[in-house]
Design an enzyme around this catalytic site. Structure first.
Site, PDB file in Angstrom:
ATOM      1  CG  ASP A  46      -1.707   1.455   0.709  1.00 50.60           C
ATOM      2  OD1 ASP A  46      -2.622   1.363   0.865  1.00 50.60           O
ATOM      3  OD2 ASP A  46      -0.941   2.670   1.958  1.00 50.60           O
ATOM      4  CE1 TYR A  51       0.605   7.863   2.776  1.00 46.65           C
ATOM      5  CE2 TYR A  51       1.090   5.464   2.161  1.00 46.65           C
ATOM      6  CZ  TYR A  51      -0.007   6.372   2.268  1.00 46.65           C
ATOM      7  OH  TYR A  51      -0.832   6.450   3.242  1.00 46.65           O
ATOM      8  CE  LYS A  76      -4.094   4.468   0.703  1.00 46.70           C
ATOM      9  NZ  LYS A  76      -2.391   4.444   1.395  1.00 46.70           N
ATOM     10  CG  HIS A 109      -5.171   9.616   0.798  1.00 40.44           C
ATOM     11  ND1 HIS A 109      -4.227   9.727   0.645  1.00 40.44           N
ATOM     12  CD2 HIS A 109      -5.331   8.747   2.192  1.00 40.44           C
ATOM     13  CE1 HIS A 109      -2.821   8.623   1.361  1.00 40.44           C
ATOM     14  NE2 HIS A 109      -4.281   8.673   2.537  1.00 40.44           N
ATOM     15  CE  LYS A 231       5.977   2.688   9.363  1.00 41.53           C
ATOM     16  NZ  LYS A 231       6.473   3.882   9.548  1.00 41.53           N
ATOM     17  CB  SER A 232       7.394  -2.307  10.933  1.00 41.39           C
ATOM     18  OG  SER A 232       8.556  -2.489  11.230  1.00 41.39           O
ATOM     19  CB  VAL A 233      12.077   1.371   8.346  1.00 44.67           C
ATOM     20  CG1 VAL A 233      10.729   2.338   7.754  1.00 44.67           C
ATOM     21  CG2 VAL A 233      11.893   1.646  10.343  1.00 44.67           C
ATOM     22  NE  ARG A 237       8.135  -4.534  16.579  1.00 38.90           N
ATOM     23  CZ  ARG A 237       8.224  -4.113  17.155  1.00 38.90           C
ATOM     24  NH1 ARG A 237       6.872  -2.513  16.266  1.00 38.90           N
ATOM     25  NH2 ARG A 237       8.823  -4.329  18.155  1.00 38.90           N
ATOM     26  CG  ASN A 241       3.669  -6.164  12.379  1.00 37.63           C
ATOM     27  OD1 ASN A 241       3.595  -6.268  13.182  1.00 37.63           O
ATOM     28  ND2 ASN A 241       4.578  -5.364  11.821  1.00 37.63           N
TER      29      ASN A 241
END
Length: 275
Positions: A46, A51, A76, A109, A231-233, A237, A241
């Site tokens: 997504d 963004y 979006k 959006h 979301k994670s970087v 994680r 998730n």
């Protein structure tokens, strides 16, 4: 590798119920982070014009070695692109940025109710949908009053409504309206930007089932039927998730977590936000 369940949208398109969100991931980190998600098993990404990382998402999809048909990609429309012609031009820019032949899903959006152009904007998305360049179209942050106006003035029912949903904002009214009209609910900010992770109820359930508070919260979304994309970087994680399908919450657990609702937003109020 774990198979993520898919839901069938109102136009028969299949969407993986668990995806990977790229909100607030800097463009310079997006390709590597998205590749890590794809390697972990995610097949739903997504992004959004807002963004600023559509290009890098597209690069990751192309560089993953996966067949294009196996990765569900959403973007979006930016808030400055409302209006029929503006929306068409903006969609063209998105396709050029991601470097793909089509998107699986394209959303408005925000409704921006004071501008009053979202029905006209939706007409443009209907054209994009009919052209095949978006396999499905939908909206984001729309309330029932916005959706009623859209349904009265258009031909295509949105496939999804992406809204803020988490245990402190369960969005029962919006979700019920969506279910009534076969509009799937996608949940953004699914752990309330981390606020719910210290909740005693969620921690007690997490300890009992041997999972983290984040996994329990995401599993709550899954069992309620929401489409969710944490979301994670960090790779650890990202993988954690994804690990949501070897346990189930009881009906009692679902009820306890749902009862935590206090209508608390982490983002903007769609009735008041106008870009």
């Amino acid at each position: 590798m774990t198979a993520v369940p898919s839901l069938t949208l109102n136009n028969a398109v299949q969407i993986p119920q668990l995806g990977f969100g790229t909100f607030q991931i800097p463009p310079e980190d997006t390709r590597e982070t998205t590749l890590a998600a794809l390697e972990a098993g995610y097949r739903h990404i997504d992004t959004a014009q807002m963004y600023g990382n559509e290009k890098e998402v597209g690069q990751a999809v192309r560089d993953s070695g996966l067949d294009r048909a196996d990765v569900f990609v959403t973007s979006k429309l930016n808030n400055d692109a409302h209006g029929h012609d503006n929306a068409l031009r903006a969609f063209d820019r998105t396709l050029e940025a991601v470097g793909l032949d089509y998107l699986d899903l394209f959303l408005i959006h925000w409704p921006l109710p004071a501008k009053g152009e979202f029905v006209e904007t939706w007409k443009a998305l209907e054209e994009v949908y009919r052209s095949g360049r978006a396999k499905a179209i939908g909206v984001s942050n729309f309330q029932p009053r916005h959706l009623r106006r859209l349904l009265e003035g258009s031909d295509v029912v949105p496939a999804v409504n992406q809204i803020e949903v988490h245990p402190y904002l369960t969005q029962d009214e919006v979700r019920a309206f969506g279910a009534e009209h076969q509009i799937a609910t996608e949940a953004w900010s699914p752990i309330a930007q981390g606020k719910v992770l210290d909740d005693p109820t969620i921690n007690r359930i997490a300890e009992r089932v041997g999972k983290s508070p984040a996994q329990v919260t995401l599993r709550w979304h899954i069992q309620r039927g929401d489409i969710v994309f944490p979301k994670s970087v960090t790779r650890k994680r990202i993988e954690e998730n994804f690990d949501l399908f070897d346990f189930e919450l009881s009906e009692g657990d679902i009820g306890e977590i749902s009862a935590l609702n206090r209508n608390e937003r982490t983002g903007f109020d769609p009735d008041r936000f106008n870009g």
